[in-house]
Each structure stands twice: as structure tokens, then as C-alpha cells.
Scaffold this motif. Structure first.
Motif, PDB file in Angstrom:
ATOM      1  N   GLN A  82     -10.006   4.629  10.000  1.00  0.00           N
ATOM      2  CA  GLN A  82      -9.062   5.696   9.685  1.00  0.00           C
ATOM      3  C   GLN A  82      -9.780   6.853   9.006  1.00  0.00           C
ATOM      4  N   VAL A  83      -9.741   8.023   9.631  1.00  0.00           N
ATOM      5  CA  VAL A  83     -10.288   9.226   8.998  1.00  0.00           C
ATOM      6  C   VAL A  83      -9.328   9.624   7.880  1.00  0.00           C
ATOM      7  N   MET A  84      -9.882   9.864   6.695  1.00  0.00           N
ATOM      8  CA  MET A  84      -9.060  10.149   5.522  1.00  0.00           C
ATOM      9  C   MET A  84      -8.340  11.481   5.655  1.00  0.00           C
ATOM     10  N   SER A  85      -7.107  11.483   5.170  1.00  0.00           N
ATOM     11  CA  SER A  85      -6.328  12.711   5.147  1.00  0.00           C
ATOM     12  C   SER A  85      -5.692  12.847   3.775  1.00  0.00           C
ATOM     13  N   LYS A  86      -5.223  14.030   3.477  1.00  0.00           N
ATOM     14  CA  LYS A  86      -4.680  14.309   2.153  1.00  0.00           C
ATOM     15  C   LYS A  86      -3.227  13.870   2.035  1.00  0.00           C
ATOM     16  N   GLY A  87      -2.845  13.628   0.798  1.00  0.00           N
ATOM     17  CA  GLY A  87      -1.442  13.431   0.464  1.00  0.00           C
ATOM     18  C   GLY A  87      -0.806  12.205   1.070  1.00  0.00           C
ATOM     19  N   ASP A  88       0.455  12.362   1.399  1.00  0.00           N
ATOM     20  CA  ASP A  88       1.271  11.248   1.870  1.00  0.00           C
ATOM     21  C   ASP A  88       0.874  10.756   3.254  1.00  0.00           C
ATOM     22  N   ARG A  89       0.155  11.561   4.012  1.00  0.00           N
ATOM     23  CA  ARG A  89      -0.215  11.140   5.364  1.00  0.00           C
ATOM     24  C   ARG A  89      -1.117   9.914   5.333  1.00  0.00           C
ATOM     25  N   MET A  90      -2.030   9.851   4.371  1.00  0.00           N
ATOM     26  CA  MET A  90      -2.913   8.692   4.265  1.00  0.00           C
ATOM     27  C   MET A  90      -2.111   7.469   3.805  1.00  0.00           C
ATOM     28  N   ASP A  91      -1.221   7.658   2.836  1.00  0.00           N
ATOM     29  CA  ASP A  91      -0.357   6.563   2.381  1.00  0.00           C
ATOM     30  C   ASP A  91       0.450   6.010   3.553  1.00  0.00           C
ATOM     31  N   TYR A  92       1.017   6.902   4.361  1.00  0.00           N
ATOM     32  CA  TYR A  92       1.834   6.501   5.505  1.00  0.00           C
ATOM     33  C   TYR A  92       1.003   5.716   6.519  1.00  0.00           C
ATOM     34  N   ALA A  93      -0.212   6.169   6.789  1.00  0.00           N
ATOM     35  CA  ALA A  93      -1.083   5.477   7.745  1.00  0.00           C
ATOM     36  C   ALA A  93      -1.414   4.073   7.249  1.00  0.00           C
ATOM     37  N   ILE A  94      -1.701   3.944   5.967  1.00  0.00           N
ATOM     38  CA  ILE A  94      -2.021   2.622   5.401  1.00  0.00           C
ATOM     39  C   ILE A  94      -0.795   1.723   5.439  1.00  0.00           C
ATOM     40  N   THR A  98      -0.647  -1.628   7.845  1.00  0.00           N
ATOM     41  CA  THR A  98      -0.495  -2.921   7.178  1.00  0.00           C
ATOM     42  C   THR A  98       0.719  -3.658   7.728  1.00  0.00           C
ATOM     43  N   GLU A  99       1.815  -2.945   7.899  1.00  0.00           N
ATOM     44  CA  GLU A  99       3.032  -3.554   8.448  1.00  0.00           C
ATOM     45  C   GLU A  99       2.812  -4.094   9.856  1.00  0.00           C
ATOM     46  N   MET A 100       1.909  -3.460  10.621  1.00  0.00           N
ATOM     47  CA  MET A 100       1.645  -3.904  11.994  1.00  0.00           C
ATOM     48  C   MET A 100       0.623  -5.029  12.054  1.00  0.00           C
ATOM     49  N   GLY A 101       0.033  -5.414  10.911  1.00  0.00           N
ATOM     50  CA  GLY A 101      -0.867  -6.556  10.899  1.00  0.00           C
ATOM     51  C   GLY A 101      -2.340  -6.233  10.820  1.00  0.00           C
ATOM     52  N   VAL A 102      -2.696  -5.002  10.523  1.00  0.00           N
ATOM     53  CA  VAL A 102      -4.104  -4.658  10.379  1.00  0.00           C
ATOM     54  C   VAL A 102      -4.663  -5.386   9.158  1.00  0.00           C
ATOM     55  N   LYS A 124      -9.699   5.799  -8.186  1.00  0.00           N
ATOM     56  CA  LYS A 124      -8.247   5.844  -8.391  1.00  0.00           C
ATOM     57  C   LYS A 124      -7.506   5.957  -7.062  1.00  0.00           C
ATOM     58  N   LYS A 125      -8.056   6.743  -6.133  1.00  0.00           N
ATOM     59  CA  LYS A 125      -7.435   6.883  -4.814  1.00  0.00           C
ATOM     60  C   LYS A 125      -7.483   5.550  -4.065  1.00  0.00           C
ATOM     61  N   ILE A 126      -8.616   4.886  -4.127  1.00  0.00           N
ATOM     62  CA  ILE A 126      -8.761   3.602  -3.446  1.00  0.00           C
ATOM     63  C   ILE A 126      -7.813   2.572  -4.049  1.00  0.00           C
ATOM     64  N   ASP A 127      -7.700   2.551  -5.379  1.00  0.00           N
ATOM     65  CA  ASP A 127      -6.763   1.633  -6.043  1.00  0.00           C
ATOM     66  C   ASP A 127      -5.322   1.936  -5.637  1.00  0.00           C
ATOM     67  N   HIS A 128      -4.988   3.214  -5.531  1.00  0.00           N
ATOM     68  CA  HIS A 128      -3.641   3.615  -5.100  1.00  0.00           C
ATOM     69  C   HIS A 128      -3.364   3.127  -3.680  1.00  0.00           C
ATOM     70  N   TRP A 129      -4.339   3.316  -2.787  1.00  0.00           N
ATOM     71  CA  TRP A 129      -4.155   2.880  -1.406  1.00  0.00           C
ATOM     72  C   TRP A 129      -4.030   1.355  -1.331  1.00  0.00           C
ATOM     73  N   GLN A 130      -4.729   0.643  -2.197  1.00  0.00           N
ATOM     74  CA  GLN A 130      -4.607  -0.814  -2.248  1.00  0.00           C
ATOM     75  C   GLN A 130      -3.177  -1.198  -2.629  1.00  0.00           C
ATOM     76  N   GLN A 131      -2.584  -0.475  -3.583  1.00  0.00           N
ATOM     77  CA  GLN A 131      -1.198  -0.739  -3.990  1.00  0.00           C
ATOM     78  C   GLN A 131      -0.223  -0.413  -2.862  1.00  0.00           C
ATOM     79  N   VAL A 132      -0.521   0.610  -2.072  1.00  0.00           N
ATOM     80  CA  VAL A 132       0.322   0.942  -0.916  1.00  0.00           C
ATOM     81  C   VAL A 132       0.300  -0.216   0.075  1.00  0.00           C
ATOM     82  N   ALA A 133      -0.881  -0.783   0.313  1.00  0.00           N
ATOM     83  CA  ALA A 133      -0.998  -1.911   1.245  1.00  0.00           C
ATOM     84  C   ALA A 133      -0.270  -3.143   0.709  1.00  0.00           C
ATOM     85  N   ILE A 134      -0.377  -3.404  -0.586  1.00  0.00           N
ATOM     86  CA  ILE A 134       0.312  -4.549  -1.189  1.00  0.00           C
ATOM     87  C   ILE A 134       1.818  -4.379  -1.055  1.00  0.00           C
ATOM     88  N   ALA A 135       2.316  -3.173  -1.341  1.00  0.00           N
ATOM     89  CA  ALA A 135       3.754  -2.909  -1.213  1.00  0.00           C
ATOM     90  C   ALA A 135       4.221  -3.118   0.214  1.00  0.00           C
TER      91      ALA A 135
END
Length: 140
Positions: A82-94, A98-102, A124-135
Motif C-alpha cells: 500500500q502506497v501511503m496516503s494522507k489523512g483518512d484515506r490511509m485509515d480507510y485502506a487499512i 483488514t476486514e477482507m482478510g489481509v 505515532k502514525k504506525i501505532d495509530h494504523w495498528q489501532q485501526v487494524a485492531i478495531a
């Protein structure tokens, strides 16, 4: 019934202290009361049914009632580049991947990439994305 990720050892007929994130979400956001039940999983395999036994000001205890050996892991392992993007778009991609089984997301940069991780503060960004995946795991 609510489902939470808890990065703690779980065993039947034991009392566990809920991790801070689980404590906050279950007791504060969802307003759980003593006696309420939920499902905990720790990524090792299976799920545990727990009952809330004690709620304090800053923590809570739960009793592990049973174990369900269900394996919710996909029969295949998928890595997403995944090429990184700013803001909510990266959260949405993660979240959606994750929901699809990646099983793994490899962060990439490109010539037209909007952001790059270079400094320690980017942890901090990586930790945030980890929390998005856990959620996302908790929801699906």
C-alpha cells in the motif's frame, strides 16, 4: 455480544485485568455493567467468553468462562503493498483490507507518494494504523 482484542494471556477459569483500551471501550463507551459478557481474542487462536466481575475507576477485572477454538484466520495469507496516503484515506485502506482478510500491509512510497516515514515521531502514525487494524478485527 461485544468482541475485543486483548494482548494478554487468556485461560479458562482465571481472572484477568482488562487492557486499558478494552476497559475504556467496554465499560465507558458501551457502559457495560458487572455481569455483562463479551468475547476476547488475543491473536493466538480461538476466542474466550468473559464475564465482567469488577469495575474500578481506572481498571476492570473479568472472569474467563469458556474457550471457543474457532479459527477466524483465512486459509491463505495475503500481503498488501500500500502506497501511503494522507489523512483518512490511509485509515480507510487499512480498515477495509483488514476486514477482507489481509494478513500483512507493507507500506510503500512512490514518486507521487503524499507522505514518507522518516523520523521517530512517525512511530505515532504506525501505532495509530495498528489501532485501526485492531478495531477492524474487532468489528468483523
Amino acid at each position: 455480544m461485544s468482541r475485543f482484542y486483548a494482548d494478554i494471556p487468556l485461560a479458562i477459569d482465571t481472572n484477568v485485568e482488562l487492557p486499558e483500551m478494552v476497559f475504556h471501550h467496554w465499560t465507558r463507551v458501551l457502559r457495560a455493567k458487572v455481569g455483562d459478557q463479551a468475547t476476547l481474542f488475543n491473536g493466538v487462536g480461538g476466542e474466550y467468553e468473559v464475564e465482567l466481575t469488577e469495575i474500578n475507576k481506572k481498571d476492570a477485572q473479568a472472569r474467563v468462562l469458556s474457550f471457543n477454538p474457532i479459527d477466524r484466520t483465512e486459509p491463505y495469507f495475503v500481503t498488501l503493498g500500500q502506497v501511503m496516503s494522507k489523512g483518512d484515506r490511509m485509515d480507510y485502506a487499512i480498515q477495509k483490507s483488514t476486514e477482507m482478510g489481509v494478513g500483512e500491509i507493507q507500506l510503500l512510497t512512490s514518486e507521487r507518494c503524499e507522505m514518507r516515514l522518516k523520523y521517530d515521531r512517525d512511530q505515532k502514525k504506525i501505532d495509530h494504523w495498528q489501532q485501526v487494524a485492531i478495531a477492524a478485527c474487532e468489528q468483523c
